[in-house]
Design a protein around this motif. Structure first.
Motif, PDB file in Angstrom:
ATOM      1  N   TRP A 105      -5.820  38.694  12.044  1.00  0.00           N
ATOM      2  CA  TRP A 105      -6.024  39.704  13.029  1.00  0.00           C
ATOM      3  C   TRP A 105      -6.123  41.032  12.590  1.00  0.00           C
ATOM      4  N   ASP A 106      -5.418  41.533  11.394  1.00  0.00           N
ATOM      5  CA  ASP A 106      -5.777  42.926  10.664  1.00  0.00           C
ATOM      6  C   ASP A 106      -7.094  42.754  10.055  1.00  0.00           C
ATOM      7  N   GLN A 107      -7.515  41.781   9.440  1.00  0.00           N
ATOM      8  CA  GLN A 107      -8.994  41.753   8.940  1.00  0.00           C
ATOM      9  C   GLN A 107      -9.854  41.793   9.877  1.00  0.00           C
ATOM     10  N   LEU A 108      -9.725  41.101  11.169  1.00  0.00           N
ATOM     11  CA  LEU A 108     -10.762  41.133  12.296  1.00  0.00           C
ATOM     12  C   LEU A 108     -10.543  42.729  12.647  1.00  0.00           C
ATOM     13  N   ARG A 109      -9.602  43.482  12.623  1.00  0.00           N
ATOM     14  CA  ARG A 109      -9.440  44.891  12.993  1.00  0.00           C
ATOM     15  C   ARG A 109     -10.241  45.743  12.143  1.00  0.00           C
ATOM     16  N   ASP A 110     -10.100  45.543  10.488  1.00  0.00           N
ATOM     17  CA  ASP A 110     -10.761  46.307   9.741  1.00  0.00           C
ATOM     18  C   ASP A 110     -12.088  46.070  10.080  1.00  0.00           C
ATOM     19  N   LEU A 111     -12.748  44.754  10.346  1.00  0.00           N
ATOM     20  CA  LEU A 111     -14.208  44.774  10.526  1.00  0.00           C
ATOM     21  C   LEU A 111     -14.586  45.344  11.767  1.00  0.00           C
ATOM     22  N   THR A 112     -13.890  45.418  12.906  1.00  0.00           N
ATOM     23  CA  THR A 112     -14.166  46.365  13.953  1.00  0.00           C
ATOM     24  C   THR A 112     -14.164  47.850  13.642  1.00  0.00           C
ATOM     25  N   GLU A 113     -13.351  48.207  12.806  1.00  0.00           N
ATOM     26  CA  GLU A 113     -13.191  49.763  12.405  1.00  0.00           C
ATOM     27  C   GLU A 113     -14.418  50.053  11.534  1.00  0.00           C
ATOM     28  N   ALA A 114     -14.877  49.241  10.927  1.00  0.00           N
ATOM     29  CA  ALA A 114     -16.060  49.420  10.134  1.00  0.00           C
ATOM     30  C   ALA A 114     -17.338  49.262  10.525  1.00  0.00           C
ATOM     31  N   GLY A 115     -17.386  49.002  11.991  1.00  0.00           N
ATOM     32  CA  GLY A 115     -18.624  48.812  12.722  1.00  0.00           C
ATOM     33  C   GLY A 115     -18.949  47.470  13.404  1.00  0.00           C
ATOM     34  N   ALA A 116     -18.155  46.544  13.004  1.00  0.00           N
ATOM     35  CA  ALA A 116     -18.689  45.047  13.821  1.00  0.00           C
ATOM     36  C   ALA A 116     -17.944  45.093  15.124  1.00  0.00           C
ATOM     37  N   GLU A 117     -18.726  44.328  15.619  1.00  0.00           N
ATOM     38  CA  GLU A 117     -18.158  43.855  17.080  1.00  0.00           C
ATOM     39  C   GLU A 117     -17.390  42.548  17.128  1.00  0.00           C
ATOM     40  N   ALA A 118     -16.315  42.687  17.613  1.00  0.00           N
ATOM     41  CA  ALA A 118     -15.517  41.268  17.854  1.00  0.00           C
ATOM     42  C   ALA A 118     -16.054  40.626  19.434  1.00  0.00           C
ATOM     43  N   GLY A 119     -16.735  39.321  19.123  1.00  0.00           N
ATOM     44  CA  GLY A 119     -17.225  38.769  20.377  1.00  0.00           C
ATOM     45  C   GLY A 119     -16.365  37.464  20.660  1.00  0.00           C
ATOM     46  N   GLY A 120     -16.452  36.817  21.763  1.00  0.00           N
ATOM     47  CA  GLY A 120     -15.732  35.353  22.106  1.00  0.00           C
ATOM     48  C   GLY A 120     -16.523  34.305  21.575  1.00  0.00           C
ATOM     49  N   HIS A 121     -15.893  33.277  21.154  1.00  0.00           N
ATOM     50  CA  HIS A 121     -16.301  32.170  20.616  1.00  0.00           C
ATOM     51  C   HIS A 121     -15.586  30.781  21.128  1.00  0.00           C
ATOM     52  N   SER A 122     -14.751  30.944  22.213  1.00  0.00           N
ATOM     53  CA  SER A 122     -13.689  30.034  23.089  1.00  0.00           C
ATOM     54  C   SER A 122     -12.556  30.295  22.051  1.00  0.00           C
ATOM     55  N   HIS A 123     -11.508  29.378  22.389  1.00  0.00           N
ATOM     56  CA  HIS A 123     -10.167  29.232  21.949  1.00  0.00           C
ATOM     57  C   HIS A 123     -10.086  28.284  20.779  1.00  0.00           C
ATOM     58  N   THR A 124     -10.477  27.291  21.203  1.00  0.00           N
ATOM     59  CA  THR A 124     -10.379  26.167  20.203  1.00  0.00           C
ATOM     60  C   THR A 124     -11.808  25.415  19.578  1.00  0.00           C
ATOM     61  N   HIS A 125     -12.839  25.917  19.923  1.00  0.00           N
ATOM     62  CA  HIS A 125     -14.037  25.655  19.496  1.00  0.00           C
ATOM     63  C   HIS A 125     -14.368  24.197  19.927  1.00  0.00           C
ATOM     64  N   PRO A 126     -14.462  24.021  20.948  1.00  0.00           N
ATOM     65  CA  PRO A 126     -14.734  22.710  21.634  1.00  0.00           C
ATOM     66  C   PRO A 126     -16.106  22.728  21.975  1.00  0.00           C
ATOM     67  N   GLN A 127     -16.821  21.551  22.382  1.00  0.00           N
ATOM     68  CA  GLN A 127     -18.274  21.546  22.920  1.00  0.00           C
ATOM     69  C   GLN A 127     -18.079  21.892  24.562  1.00  0.00           C
ATOM     70  N   LEU A 128     -18.327  23.201  24.810  1.00  0.00           N
ATOM     71  CA  LEU A 128     -18.000  23.514  26.152  1.00  0.00           C
ATOM     72  C   LEU A 128     -18.444  22.762  27.166  1.00  0.00           C
ATOM     73  N   ASP A 129     -19.791  22.152  27.127  1.00  0.00           N
ATOM     74  CA  ASP A 129     -20.616  21.364  28.198  1.00  0.00           C
ATOM     75  C   ASP A 129     -19.758  20.203  28.469  1.00  0.00           C
TER      76      ASP A 129
END
Length: 262
Positions: free
Chosen positions: A109-133
């Motif tokens: 999570w600290d690395q993700l925060r580094d990315l967002t502070e450097a201009g990246a956006e954090a988006g959602g991709h589900s919680h456990t990566h299943p086939q949602l349909d």
């Protein structure tokens, strides 16, 4: 659409990985050609408000949340001032929300925060990566809402964008994503994005370890996209029929069980 950026990815992540030097070369191609990278949040705002996009807009996106995005991609993006969007499966990131199942070393999570502070956006991709349909309504809601809530708690703001795991969605999935508060969602489709696709099914092109610099340049200029992804599209269409059949069978089984209990 990128996944892992690594010298030596795991076997499971290898096919959808790119080498760090290849990634740097691809970003140089975008820069030299005058492309203007946006975050997905910025695209959603332009869509909603009707503002014109800059000339030659492009989204640089990363799915899943692999550690190499921080280690190898971030320095390249920061050097060119390129924003990006990192779609994370919150249960795959290392830390207190971790559920297991990740295919390789993931971000903290600290690395993700580094990315967002450097201009990246954090988006959602589900919680456990299943086939949602393929999920029941309750399981679908959990995957989307848990992802949204964890991202909000960890980063201090709700995510605006979402990407479907494996690129699979349906009308029911897209409705659930919209109702959870996401303003825009990305599929795969291996074609260029267009307004006619709507804000909840925008297409992306896949960049792989086997993608040559010549093919990458053709893709981003919209040349030979159909030829480059002909095999992918054939597989996708065939598997869509299989997934739809599986979903109908599960729905019928669930209804029968409910009626029996009633």
């Amino acid at each position: 659409m990128y996944h892992s950026v690594a010298h030596a990815p795991s076997r499971a992540a290898h096919g959808l990985s790119v080498r760090p030097d290849a990634f740097a070369g691809q970003m140089a191609v975008l820069d030299a050609a005058g492309f203007v990278p946006l975050t997905t949040r910025e695209l959603a705002a332009a869509w909603r408000d009707g503002r014109p996009l800059p000339p030659k807009p492009v989204l640089i996106t990363f799915d899943d949340g692999y550690e190499g995005v921080h280690r190898h991609a971030l320095p390249v993006l920061a050097a060119r001032g390129f924003p990006s969007t990192v779609f994370v499966s919150t249960g795959w990131l290392r830390g207190e929300h971790e559920t297991g199942g990740a295919l390789d070393l993931m971000l903290t999570w600290d690395q993700l925060r580094d990315l967002t502070e450097a201009g990246a956006e954090a988006g959602g991709h589900s919680h456990t990566h299943p086939q949602l349909d393929q999920l029941t309504d309750d399981a679908l809601a959990f995957e989307i809402e848990r992802c949204r809530d964890v991202l909000t708690g960890e980063l201090g703001r709700p995510p605006v964008s979402f990407a479907y795991p494996y690129g699979y969605s349906s009308r029911r999935v897209r409705r659930a994503v919209r109702e959870a508060g996401f303003g825009i969602s990305l599929a795969v489709g291996n074609g260029l994005a267009a307004r006619a696709q709507g804000p909840y099914a925008l297409r992306r092109v896949t960049v792989r370890r086997t993608t040559s610099l010549t093919d990458f340049e053709r893709m981003v200029h919209g040349r030979a996209v159909g030829r480059l992804f002909a095999a992918d599209r054939a597989l996708t269409k065939g598997y869509a029929v299989v997934r739809r059949g599986r979903q109908l069978a599960r729905t019928a089984s669930f209804r029968k069980a409910r009626e029996t209990r009633g």
